[in-house]
Design an enzyme around this catalytic site. Sequence first.
Site, PDB file in Angstrom:
ATOM      1  N   CYS A 329      23.368  15.715 -15.749  1.00  0.00           N
ATOM      2  CA  CYS A 329      22.550  15.060 -14.732  1.00  0.00           C
ATOM      3  C   CYS A 329      21.191  14.637 -15.312  1.00  0.00           C
ATOM      4  CB  CYS A 329      22.419  15.950 -13.499  1.00  0.00           C
ATOM      5  SG  CYS A 329      21.891  15.048 -12.019  1.00  0.00           S
ATOM      6  N   HIS A 431      27.808  18.095 -11.878  1.00  0.00           N
ATOM      7  CA  HIS A 431      27.523  19.525 -11.810  1.00  0.00           C
ATOM      8  C   HIS A 431      28.833  20.267 -11.519  1.00  0.00           C
ATOM      9  CE1 HIS A 431      23.169  19.047 -11.800  1.00  0.00           C
ATOM     10  NE2 HIS A 431      23.301  18.087 -10.904  1.00  0.00           N
TER      11      HIS A 431
END
Length: 490
Positions: A329, A431
């Site tokens: 991310c 994630h």
Amino acid sequence: MSSLMVQGTTSDAGKSTLVSALCRWLVREGVMVAPFKPQNMALNAAVTESGGEIGRAQAVQAHAARISPHTDMNPILLKPNSDVGAQVIINGQPIGNMDAVAYHAYKPTAMQAVLAAHRRLSERYPVIVVEGAGSPAEINLREGDIANMGFAEAVDCPVIIIADIDKGGVFAHLVGTLELLSDSEQARVQGFVINRFRGDIALLEPGLRWLEARTGKPVLGVLPYLHDLHLEAEDAVDTRQVAKREEHIKVVVPVLPRISNHTDFDPLRLHPQVELEFVGPGKPIPMADLIILPGSKSVAADLAFLREQGWDTALIRHLRYGGKVLGICGGFQMLGELLADPLGLEGPAGSVPGLGLLDMQTELRAVKQLSNVTGILAFDQASVSGYEIHAGVSQGPALRRPLVYLHNGLDGSTCDGAISEDGQVAGTYLHGFFEQPAAQQAILRWAGLVEAEGLDYAALRERDLERLADLVEAHMDTEKLRLLCGLSHA
């Protein structure tokens, strides 16, 4: 409908864990139950099926209740992006950034969202187990409170207070907290729970009798210290390890000031073939097989911090010696050539150079990307699942070599992430990447662990939820709990 609220004497007293335990215990009793946290301040988040963002702890509690996570379970989520401000998320969607003063003025509006979400949950579930935040005795936060007693008073629900005896001073915590509450709030407290007790309970008995006589409140349970208990932390980085085998690899994660979703690394931390080290400020990056740049709530600021620590030069040295680098991310965005924030979403508007390890640029945009996705690893065909929480959109030649081929990407997208031509640097927006055993094994093999095994993280979570429910049955006054949940009559 009946609600029971768990409040704590301090942060990390065990509120999240007790709510998880009560949810699983109630489910085993045949009760439909839902978790609820009016207001959560955390950088560990989860994405619901409807594409909303809630605290990670509430997602775990939903698993404990054997239901799908929903935005009604955590209507207010505050994600700090500086020492004095946070992104405010209402009903799963961000509405903007506020400093503490602005949010205090916004609290009456936030309370309406909280009460509406609780009302919607109460229409679907006969019992709701509510988690407070921090401590109800924080005097400076009492006015307009929506996280603790302010909520309990608004919906007229009973409260139990938990304290962690392992920290010391448990009787002072409990008595002091009760003393700082108003008369009506004290009357609302129906008992205490003492958490993480070690030793012979007989030695604690005199203190328990004194506490009950001093406060007029019963001790509803003394929960023993559970060794090897691993549930996703609400905020604090969990550095505990399990015993490692002789054949293992070293993985290093730099701890950034606004590190987010560090629960990504729990499956690695618990893997018997992975020595995971979190490296904090002022410490050098040690020799490792794999360095993972984590997610961040303030990517540009955390990138500047990374450079201040000299970790950027450590990354180059690490790659020169054949090591691997993975960005997740915000960490993935840092690997590119440029990070642009033209709207000032995470700090001052402008652009900053990235680490230049992947040929791509990222622009932060107002609409946050929130979704659960599945796919396969491009270089291994291993199954992948995870969730996206990011405001950035990345573009550039590096994305022509994706890390993941998606089955259900946002806006019909079919690819995620990137991997460098030499195979040493990779990044992903996903994630939860390591929770899937096949993907976990593939990445560990990529990092150099030839005979990598898979860790079934979901099975570990399920095991520990059952252990927590066992504790409720063995060490708490379950008849009193049934009464407080409206399941029996006095």
